[in-house]
Design a protein around this motif. Structure first.
Motif, short mmCIF file in Angstrom:
data_model
loop_
_atom_site.label_atom_id
_atom_site.label_comp_id
_atom_site.label_asym_id
_atom_site.label_seq_id
_atom_site.Cartn_x
_atom_site.Cartn_y
_atom_site.Cartn_z
N ASN A 27 -94.52 81.69 3.04
CA ASN A 27 -93.83 83.61 3.71
C ASN A 27 -94.03 84.12 4.51
O ASN A 27 -93.97 84.38 5.87
CB ASN A 27 -92.76 83.73 2.57
N TYR A 82 -79.70 71.70 -2.24
CA TYR A 82 -79.10 72.87 -2.66
C TYR A 82 -79.82 74.16 -3.50
O TYR A 82 -79.90 74.90 -3.85
CB TYR A 82 -77.41 72.91 -3.19
N THR A 139 -83.32 73.62 -4.47
CA THR A 139 -84.75 74.51 -3.17
C THR A 139 -83.84 75.92 -2.47
O THR A 139 -84.49 76.47 -1.91
CB THR A 139 -85.22 73.72 -2.50
N SER A 140 -82.79 75.59 -1.84
CA SER A 140 -82.49 76.45 -0.46
C SER A 140 -82.07 77.89 -1.52
O SER A 140 -82.36 78.98 -1.05
CB SER A 140 -81.42 76.17 0.10
N ARG A 141 -82.08 77.99 -2.47
CA ARG A 141 -81.83 78.93 -4.08
C ARG A 141 -82.37 79.63 -3.82
O ARG A 141 -82.73 80.97 -3.83
CB ARG A 141 -80.77 78.23 -4.92
N PHE A 197 -85.20 79.36 -2.44
CA PHE A 197 -86.12 80.34 -1.00
C PHE A 197 -85.28 81.10 -0.25
O PHE A 197 -86.01 81.92 0.80
CB PHE A 197 -87.10 78.42 -0.23
N ARG A 198 -83.74 81.40 -0.81
CA ARG A 198 -83.17 82.59 -0.23
C ARG A 198 -83.97 83.65 0.54
O ARG A 198 -84.44 83.95 -0.68
CB ARG A 198 -81.85 82.39 -1.19
N GLY A 199 -83.70 84.27 1.40
CA GLY A 199 -84.48 85.17 1.69
C GLY A 199 -86.01 85.02 2.04
O GLY A 199 -86.42 86.28 2.24
N GLU A 215 -87.81 84.18 5.19
CA GLU A 215 -87.48 83.68 6.34
C GLU A 215 -88.24 82.53 6.91
O GLU A 215 -87.88 82.30 8.27
CB GLU A 215 -87.18 84.91 7.48
N HIS A 268 -88.32 76.60 5.32
CA HIS A 268 -86.74 76.64 6.15
C HIS A 268 -87.05 75.47 4.87
O HIS A 268 -88.23 74.63 4.61
CB HIS A 268 -87.04 76.40 7.27
#
Length: 230
Positions: free
Chosen positions: A8, A25, A27-29, A31-33, A35, A38
């Motif tokens: 990041n 879903y 992986t998205s959790r 990497f949340r935050g 920015e 993606h």
């Protein structure tokens, strides 16, 4: 998470593709935050048989996903027997992308370039197809270019003569860097996302451009790709 934070920090943009909706879903959790990282919603053709039950979740998730990937077809000997199932999944994805106004789509086409391109030509207006590590022929590449496809290339792809030859036929303004890490390695070490920029030396040679100009071209390509998304 230390590696993710490093990615990041070092990369302005990194797309992490996934093999299934459940993986997306999860992986998205993780990497949340972060920015600059993606996540693409995918169902990899290599696991089409194992993950076919997730097709409905895949199609339903496209509405809320900015990026789709990795999806596509794999006609290599190991996975050829599931090609019909793969194609059913891929065409469902393309249809939903079109229905939702288009998406940026990372597409796998190993051993099935012609079939993949035919599916894209039939679906039409799916958004921005990005052919990852394209390994088809020059004629197929040119057809894909006419359809508006982009191409992502990585260090491993450009080691061999075929990959370098294909690169020479790709439109300069439709090329993006990738690694295909952690599945690709260099001297036994898995490539990190920032290693995608290692392609610049090879691109500089093949495009007959200074490295600085290549880096600027790739940055401009990425900005244009992201701004073209509906």
């Amino acid at each position: 998470m230390a590696l993710a934070r490093e990615v990041n920090r070092r990369n302005d943009f990194t797309l992490v593709v996934t093999t299934s909706p459940r993986a997306y879903y999860a992986t998205s959790r993780v990497f949340r935050g972060l920015e600059n990282i993606h996540v693409g919603l995918g169902l990899h053709p290599e696991v089409a048989e194992a993950k076919a039950a997730e097709l409905d979740a895949l199609v339903a998730g496209i509405k809320g996903a900015r990026f789709v990937g990795e999806v596509g077809l794999d006609g290599s000997p190991r996975f050829r027997k599931s090609l019909e199932l793969q194609e059913r999944i891929f065409r469902a994805v393309l249809g939903e992308c079109r229905q939702q106004g288009g998406r940026i789509i990372s597409i796998h086409s190993r051993g099935a370039a012609q079939r993949t391109i035919e599916a894209l030509a039939t679906a039409r207006d799916v958004g921005v197809p990005v052919l990852h590590w394209f390994s088809g022929g020059v004629t197929e590449l040119r057809t894909a270019s006419r359809l508006g496809c982009w191409f992502s290339v990585g260090p491993a792809m450009l080691v061999g003569e075929k990959g370098r030859s294909l690169l020479s036929h790709m439109p300069v303004d439709h090329v993006l860097p990738e690694t295909d890490g952690p599945f690709t390695t260099e001297r036994g070490v898995a490539l990190k996302p920032w290693d995608a920029w290692e392609v610049c030396s090879t691109l500089s040679e093949i495009w007959a451009m200074p490295r600085e100009a290549v880096e600027k071209q790739l940055q401009n390509n990425l900005r244009r790709l992201l701004s073209s998304q509906p």
